[in-house]
Design a protein around this motif. Structure first.
Motif, PDB file in Angstrom:
ATOM      1  N   LEU A   1      44.174  38.017  37.426  1.00  0.00           N
ATOM      2  CA  LEU A   1      44.251  36.982  36.395  1.00  0.00           C
ATOM      3  C   LEU A   1      44.714  35.648  36.986  1.00  0.00           C
ATOM      4  O   LEU A   1      45.483  35.617  37.951  1.00  0.00           O
ATOM      5  N   PRO A   2      44.270  34.542  36.382  1.00  0.00           N
ATOM      6  CA  PRO A   2      44.777  33.235  36.836  1.00  0.00           C
ATOM      7  C   PRO A   2      46.277  33.106  36.640  1.00  0.00           C
ATOM      8  O   PRO A   2      46.930  32.333  37.340  1.00  0.00           O
ATOM      9  N   THR A   3      46.826  33.843  35.681  1.00  0.00           N
ATOM     10  CA  THR A   3      48.271  33.780  35.413  1.00  0.00           C
ATOM     11  C   THR A   3      48.829  35.202  35.379  1.00  0.00           C
ATOM     12  O   THR A   3      49.218  35.710  34.315  1.00  0.00           O
ATOM     13  N   PRO A   4      48.900  35.888  36.502  1.00  0.00           N
ATOM     14  CA  PRO A   4      49.354  37.281  36.489  1.00  0.00           C
ATOM     15  C   PRO A   4      50.803  37.434  36.050  1.00  0.00           C
ATOM     16  O   PRO A   4      51.204  38.516  35.629  1.00  0.00           O
ATOM     17  N   HIS A   5      51.614  36.358  36.137  1.00  0.00           N
ATOM     18  CA  HIS A   5      53.019  36.468  35.752  1.00  0.00           C
ATOM     19  C   HIS A   5      53.188  36.734  34.261  1.00  0.00           C
ATOM     20  O   HIS A   5      54.267  37.116  33.809  1.00  0.00           O
ATOM     21  N   LEU A   6      52.105  36.538  33.474  1.00  0.00           N
ATOM     22  CA  LEU A   6      52.197  36.804  32.038  1.00  0.00           C
ATOM     23  C   LEU A   6      52.517  38.273  31.787  1.00  0.00           C
ATOM     24  O   LEU A   6      53.156  38.611  30.795  1.00  0.00           O
ATOM     25  N   TYR A   7      52.098  39.138  32.702  1.00  0.00           N
ATOM     26  CA  TYR A   7      52.340  40.565  32.552  1.00  0.00           C
ATOM     27  C   TYR A   7      53.443  40.990  33.524  1.00  0.00           C
ATOM     28  O   TYR A   7      53.186  41.246  34.689  1.00  0.00           O
ATOM     29  N   PRO A   8      54.695  41.058  33.069  1.00  0.00           N
ATOM     30  CA  PRO A   8      55.776  41.479  33.964  1.00  0.00           C
ATOM     31  C   PRO A   8      55.663  42.960  34.299  1.00  0.00           C
ATOM     32  O   PRO A   8      54.862  43.691  33.708  1.00  0.00           O
ATOM     33  N   ASP A   9      56.459  43.391  35.251  1.00  0.00           N
ATOM     34  CA  ASP A   9      56.488  44.808  35.611  1.00  0.00           C
ATOM     35  C   ASP A   9      56.932  45.605  34.389  1.00  0.00           C
ATOM     36  O   ASP A   9      58.030  45.412  33.878  1.00  0.00           O
ATOM     37  N   PRO A  10      56.092  46.503  33.866  1.00  0.00           N
ATOM     38  CA  PRO A  10      56.468  47.215  32.642  1.00  0.00           C
ATOM     39  C   PRO A  10      57.725  48.056  32.799  1.00  0.00           C
ATOM     40  O   PRO A  10      58.495  48.205  31.847  1.00  0.00           O
ATOM     41  N   ASN A  11      57.947  48.590  33.995  1.00  0.00           N
ATOM     42  CA  ASN A  11      59.170  49.376  34.184  1.00  0.00           C
ATOM     43  C   ASN A  11      60.414  48.510  34.120  1.00  0.00           C
ATOM     44  O   ASN A  11      61.478  48.953  33.702  1.00  0.00           O
ATOM     45  N   ALA A  12      60.285  47.250  34.541  1.00  0.00           N
ATOM     46  CA  ALA A  12      61.410  46.325  34.430  1.00  0.00           C
ATOM     47  C   ALA A  12      61.702  46.016  32.961  1.00  0.00           C
ATOM     48  O   ALA A  12      62.866  45.885  32.554  1.00  0.00           O
TER      49      ALA A  12
END
Length: 899
Positions: free
Chosen positions: A318-329
Motif C-alpha cells: 500500500l502507498p500508506t502501509p502505516h495505516l495498518y499497525p501490527d495487529p498483535n501490538a
C-alpha cells in the motif's frame, strides 16, 4: 410472579394508555427526486472470463458463483472514497465513487489479493498481479442518479432501484458529516466519523473520540454513539422507507483473553476499526473508519492476531502501509492505539479499535490479591432507551425534510386480543430428572425453586441405585435423583502440540475418552431423563486453559436417553442488607434470590425438553381439530438442517427431518426424540441442494389436505430465490400461493393456488430481523401542542407500547411487554445520562413483523395476526413472551444439538 415480586410489597401502577403508535422512520416524499452526481465503473471485462474459469477449476468448490463478498470487504478496507461495491461483476456498474481515485493501486492490490486467496489459490503459478494491472485503469464515467427512485411491484410494495439500496444510506451519512448535524447531548469535543459500508448498503456515523468507562467490578472499556441509516421496504407499502436508529458501539479497552468462534467451519475472528483523520488512502477529507478483520488463534497469553490473508497480502504494497499497525501490538496494548491522550507528535497516528462483541473477555487492570489477573466482559451495555430513539427522530425531523424525506405519521391503536389461557398437554404426567452437582447449595437452590417458585411440594425422599431420589408433586410429578458428576464435567486441557493437526487429534482423543466415561457413569436405562448438570462458566475454563465440556455434553448425553440443561454452581451467600434485591436471601435461606430464580429457569427448561408442553389453543373461527406447523432452517457444518414441527389441539407435538442419503425415509417423530436424531447428524441437506429443500417445504404445506391448519415460516431463512421466492416482500401475493421452488415470474396469475383450491390452509410469514422492522412506541398528542420543550424532552406524551399494530391490512407489527429484567427508568436517556446508565441495558420494544399471507374466506387477518402473536406466550417453560412464536421458538432451541 416471582418471589422477588411477592416480597417487594409494591403494587405496580397500571401502564399508561396510548391512543396512537409512532414508528420513528422516514419515507420518501412522492414525486420528489434527490439527485447525486457520482462516478461509476464496471468490473474489468477482460479479467472476468479468466476468473470464472479459475473458480470453476478450484478443488472442492461448492458454488458456481464467485465469492464476491470477500472482494467487497477488501475494497472497502483500502478504498475509503468508494461509496458502494457491487456483487454482480457482470453488471454495468461495479464501483460507485464520489470521484475517480487518484491512485488505483490499492484497488489493484485488493483485487489481486482476493484472487490469490479466495478465487484461485490453487493457481500459484499464474502472475495474477500482472493480469490485474493490465486490466486497469478502470473505465470511470460520470452520471447523475436519483437516490429516491423506486417503482411499485404488482403487490403494491415499493421497489427501490439497485443504486438506492447501495447509495442512499451512504449519502445521508455523509450529509450528516458535511452539514455538521449533531446528536442529542453531543459534547463539544466530539465529532462525527463515517463508518464502513454495511453488507446491505447500511452506513453509520460514529462519534469520536470514544468515551472511557469503568464499572464497579473494575472492567474497563470504550464506547461511543452510533447512528445507522438503512433503506427498507414493507409488504404492500409503496413508500420508500428510511430507518435511522441509534446504537451503543463498544470497543475493547484492555488486552482480550477470549474471543469465541462464531462458526464451526471457520476460525475465530474479530474486527478492528481503523481511523486516520483526512482519509489517507483516497484524499477524501471526511474522517472515516475502515473495517479490518483479524484472524484470532489461541486464547489468553497464547492468543495471536494476524490480518486476514487478503489484507496481509495487500498491506506491504500500500502507498500508506502505516495505516495498518501490527495487529498483535493492537491486541497486546489497546491503550497505545485507541487515540486517547496523545500529544502533538502522535495525534496523526492511526487509531485502531477492537469492535467488541458478545462473549469477548478482557484482562482487568487491577490484579486480584488471591487469583492474580482476572478477566471480565465489557462494562457498557447495549440498547438505548425509547426516549433516545424519539429524541433522535425529532432532531432529524428538522433536517431530513430538506432532502425530501418526511416522518412516518402515527398509527391509531386497534383493540387487542388476550393471550389464550394455557393448560398442559399431559396434566399430571411424571418426569424423571437428575441433578449432577458438587456444590451443596446447588441442590438447595433447585429445591427452593421447585417449592417456592414453581408450586411443587416435596412429597418423599428415598435411595435408589445408590442415588438420593426426591419426589415433588404439583401440576406434574417430578422424580429428582442426585449424583456427583466428579470429573465428568471438568474442563479438558488445551492441547500443547505445535501443529494444528496434532492439536485436533489430541482434542478428538480427549472427547472420545470423556464420552466413554459418560457412557460408563450414565448408562441408558431406556427411559427419557432430563439431566441438570452443574458446570463452570466458560471464562473459568478459559482461565484454566481448558475446553468447555458443555458442547460435548450436548452431543454425548442424548444417545444415553438424556436431555441436558447446564446450571452454574450456586456458591454465593445471600446478604440480608444487600442493596440489590437479587442478592438478598430467598425465604430466609442462605441462597440468593437470583440463584433461586436461575435454578427455576433451568428446571422449567429441562421440563420443556422432556415433553412438558402446552396444549395448542385454537384460533378464532376454528371449532374442530386444528394443526400448527412451523418450518425452521438451521445451519450445520457444511450444510442445512430443515426442521418441520407440528402441534395439534389434541396435545401431540411431532418433528420431522428431511430425507438424506443415510436416512432416505424420515417419518414424523415425537419432539422429545429430535435431539437424539440431530446429534446423529440426520436431516442434513447440502446448502447448494435447494430442490430437496423446496420439496420438503411443499410437503409441509400438505396441499392435498382439507384440514384446518396454519403454517408459520420465517422469511429470513426461506425467502431465497431458489427456495421460496414467493416469501419476498415484493413477490408475496395474499391468497395467491406460488409453491416453494417455483419462479414467481413464470407463473400465470390465474394459475396461482387460492383458498378455493386449498381449503383449510393458512400461511403466516414472520420477519424477526430487527434491522428490517421499524420500532414502534406509544404516543398521545399534548393538550397544548405549542408548549415549548427542552432538548431532552419530547413534544408529546410517549412510552413503551405492547401489542399488535396494523401497518396495512395484511402486515402487522407485534411488540412484547417490557421484560422484568429491564428496570432502567423510562425517563433515563443514554444521550444525556451519566456513566452508570451506560452500564445498564436499555429496554427497546423490538418489533416482530407478522404477515398474513394466506387465509380462508371466513378468517380475519387481524385475528390470525393476533393468534400468532399470542403464540409467543404459548409456553410453560417461561412466563416471558419469546421473540418467535411457539413451535419456531422450540425449533431454534434445537439448534444446540446440531454440530
Amino acid at each position: 410472579m416471582t418471589e422477588t415480586d411477592n416480597d417487594s410489597g409494591a403494587k405496580r401502577s397500571a401502564p399508561p394508555r396510548y391512543d396512537n403508535t409512532l414508528a420513528p422512520a422516514f419515507t420518501a416524499v412522492p414525486d420528489k427526486a434527490l439527485p447525486l452526481e457520482v462516478h461509476r465503473a464496471p468490473f474489468p471485462r477482460s479479467l472476468l472470463p479468466r476468473l470464472q474459469r479459475a473458480w470453476s477449476s478450484k478443488p472442492n468448490n461448492r458454488s458456481t458463483y464467485l465469492p464476491t463478498r470477500g472482494l467487497r470487504e477488501l475494497v472497502e478496507c483500502v478504498g475509503s472514497g468508494v461509496l458502494a461495491v457491487g456483487s454482480d461483476l457482470e453488471a454495468d456498474t461495479w464501483l460507485h465513487a464520489v470521484r475517480p481515485p487518484e491512485n488505483e493501486l490499492p484497488l489493484q492490490l485488493a483485487l489481486e489479493a482476493w484472487i490469490t486467496t479466495e478465487v484461485a489459490p490453487h493457481q500459484s503459478d499464474v502472475d495474477w498481479f500482472s493480469l490485474v494491472k493490465a486490466a486497469f485503469p478502470l473505465e470511470w464515467s460520470p452520471t447523475t442518479l436519483d437516490l429516491l427512485a423506486h417503482g411499485k411491484a404488482p403487490n403494491g410494495t415499493a421497489r427501490p432501484r439497485a443504486h438506492v439500496y447501495q447509495l442512499l444510506a451512504s449519502y445521508l451519512a455523509t450529509q450528516w458529516i458535511d452539514n455538521k448535524w449533531t446528536l442529542p447531548g453531543q459534547k463539544q469535543d466530539e465529532a462525527a466519523i463515517l463508518g464502513p459500508i454495511g453488507e446491505r448498503g447500511e452506513r453509520s456515523v460514529y462519534l469520536g473520540p470514544p468515551r472511557e468507562l469503568t464499572d464497579e467490578d473494575g472492567a474497563y472499556g470504550l464506547w461511543t454513539h452510533q447512528t445507522k441509516f438503512r433503506v427498507r421496504t414493507m409488504p404492500h407499502d409503496d413508500r420508500l422507507i428510511i430507518r435511522v436508529t441509534p446504537h451503543i458501539t463498544r470497543f475493547g479497552g484492555t488486552t482480550p483473553v477470549y474471543i469465541p468462534r462464531r462458526s464451526p467451519d471457520k476460525p475465530a475472528s474479530a474486527t478492528v476499526l481503523l481511523h486516520v483523520p483526512g482519509g489517507v488512502l483516497s484524499g477524501i477529507e471526511r474522517a472515516q473508519f475502515l473495517r479490518a478483520p483479524v484472524l484470532v488463534t489461541g486464547r489468553a497469553d497464547a492468543m495471536n492476531w494476524s490480518w486476514m490473508p487478503g489484507i496481509s497480502r495487500v498491506v506491504p504494497s500500500l502507498p500508506t502501509p502505516h495505516l495498518y499497525p501490527d495487529p498483535n501490538a493492537v491486541r497486546a496494548n489497546p491503550r497505545a492505539h485507541n487515540g486517547l491522550g496523545r500529544d502533538e507528535r502522535h495525534e496523526k497516528d492511526p487509531v485502531a479499535l477492537l469492535l467488541h462483541s458478545t462473549g469477548y473477555t478482557y484482562l482487568l487492570d487491577a490484579p486480584d490479591a488471591e487469583a492474580g489477573r482476572k478477566a471480565d466482559g465489557h462494562p457498557a451495555e447495549t440498547g438505548l432507551q425509547p426516549i433516545d430513539h424519539l429524541l433522535l427522530f425529532e432532531q432529524l425531523k428538522v433536517v431530513l425534510p430538506g432532502l425530501h424525506l418526511e416522518p412516518v405519521v402515527p398509527i391509531a391503536k386497534i383493540p387487542q386480543r388476550r393471550a389464550p389461557r394455557l393448560e398442559a398437554a399431559a396434566p399430571g404426567a411424571m418426569y424423571r430428572l437428575e441433578l449432577g452437582h458438587t456444590a451443596p447449595r446447588t441442590y438447595e437452590a433447585v429445591h427452593l425453586a421447585l417449592t417456592g417458585l414453581l408450586g411443587y411440594t416435596h412429597a418423599a425422599k428415598r435411595t435408589e441405585a445408590g442415588r438420593e431420589v426426591h419426589t415433588y408433586r404439583g401440576d406434574t410429578e417430578i422424580q429428582l435423583s442426585l449424583f456427583n458428576p466428579g470429573t465428568l464435567v471438568s474442563g479438558m486441557p488445551w492441547p500443547t502440540e505445535s501443529t494444528r493437526e496434532e492439536r485436533a487429534e489430541t482434542r478428538r482423543r480427549h472427547r472420545e475418552e470423556r464420552t466413554w466415561a459418560l457412557r460408563e457413569a450414565l448408562p441408558d436405562d431406556g427411559q427419557l431423563t432430563g439431566s441438570l448438570i452443574e458446570i463452570g462458566k466458560p471464562v473459568s475454563f478459559n482461565a484454566a486453559h481448558q475446553d468447555d465440556p458443555k458442547p460435548l455434553l450436548k452431543k454425548a448425553l442424548p444417545p444415553l436417553g438424556r436431555h441436558v440443561q447446564c446450571l452454574h454452581p450456586v456458591t454465593r451467600t445471600a446478604t440480608p442488607d444487600a442493596k440489590k434485591d437479587a442478592a438478598k436471601p430467598f425465604q430466609n435461606s442462605q441462597i440468593r434470590r437470583d440463584d433461586v430464580e436461575r435454578a427455576a429457569s433451568a428446571v422449567r427448561d429441562i421440563l420443556r425438553s422432556v415433553g412438558h408442553l402446552p396444549k395448542l389453543p385454537r384460533p378464532r373461527n376454528v371449532a374442530g381439530p386444528f394443526e400448527l406447523t412451523a418450518m425452521h432452517l438451521a445451519r450445520a457444518r457444511g450444510g442445512l438442517v430443515p426442521l418441520l414441527l407440528r402441534a395439534t389441539t389434541e396435545g401431540d407435538v411431532t418433528a420431522q427431518l428431511a430425507p438424506s442419503s443415510s436416512h432416505p425415509h424420515e417419518a414424523p417423530m415425537p419432539l422429545v426424540d429430535l435431539p437424539h436424531a440431530l446429534v446423529e447428524g440426520r436431516g442434513r441437506v447440502r446448502a447448494r441442494d435447494r430442490a430437496p429443500l423446496a420439496d420438503f417445504l411443499t410437503h409441509a404445506l400438505a396441499l392435498d389436505s382439507s384440514a384446518d391448519r396454519l403454517l408459520v415460516v420465517r422469511t429470513q431463512t426461506l425467502r431465497n430465490s431458489e427456495i421460496w421466492p414467493w416469501l419476498q416482500n415484493d413477490l408475496i401475493s395474499p391468497d395467491a400461493l406460488v409453491p416453494p421452488g417455483v419462479d414467481c415470474s413464470s407463473v400465470d396469475p390465474t394459475a396461482r393456488r387460492t383458498p378455493a383450491t386449498l381449503p383449510g390452509l393458512r400461511i403466516v410469514r414472520i420477519n424477526d430481523d430487527s434491522d428490517e422492522i421499524p420500532l414502534v412506541f406509544g404516543m398521545n398528542p399534548l393538550d397544548d401542542p405549542e408548549t415549548e420543550t427542552d432538548g431532552d424532552e419530547l413534544p408529546y406524551e410517549w412510552g413503551r407500547y405492547s401489542g399488535l399494530i396494523p401497518w396495512n391490512d395484511r402486515t402487522y407489527l407485534a411488540v412484547n411487554p417490557r421484560p422484568d429484567t429491564h428496570q432502567l427508568g423510562k425517563s433515563v436517556s443514554k444521550y444525556f445520562g451519566n456513566d452508570r446508565d451506560i452500564t445498564r441495558h436499555g429496554a427497546n420494544p423490538t418489533s416482530l413483523e407478522i404477515h398474513v399471507s394466506f387465509k380462508q374466506p371466513a378468517d380475519k387477518a387481524v385475528d390470525l395476526a393476533a393468534y400468532v402473536n399470542g403464540l409467543r406466550r404459548c409456553h410453560l417453560h417461561t412466563k416471558a413472551p419469546t421473540r418467535l412464536p411457539y413451535l419456531l421458538h422450540l425449533a431454534r432451541l434445537m439448534e444446540e444439538y446440531i454440530e
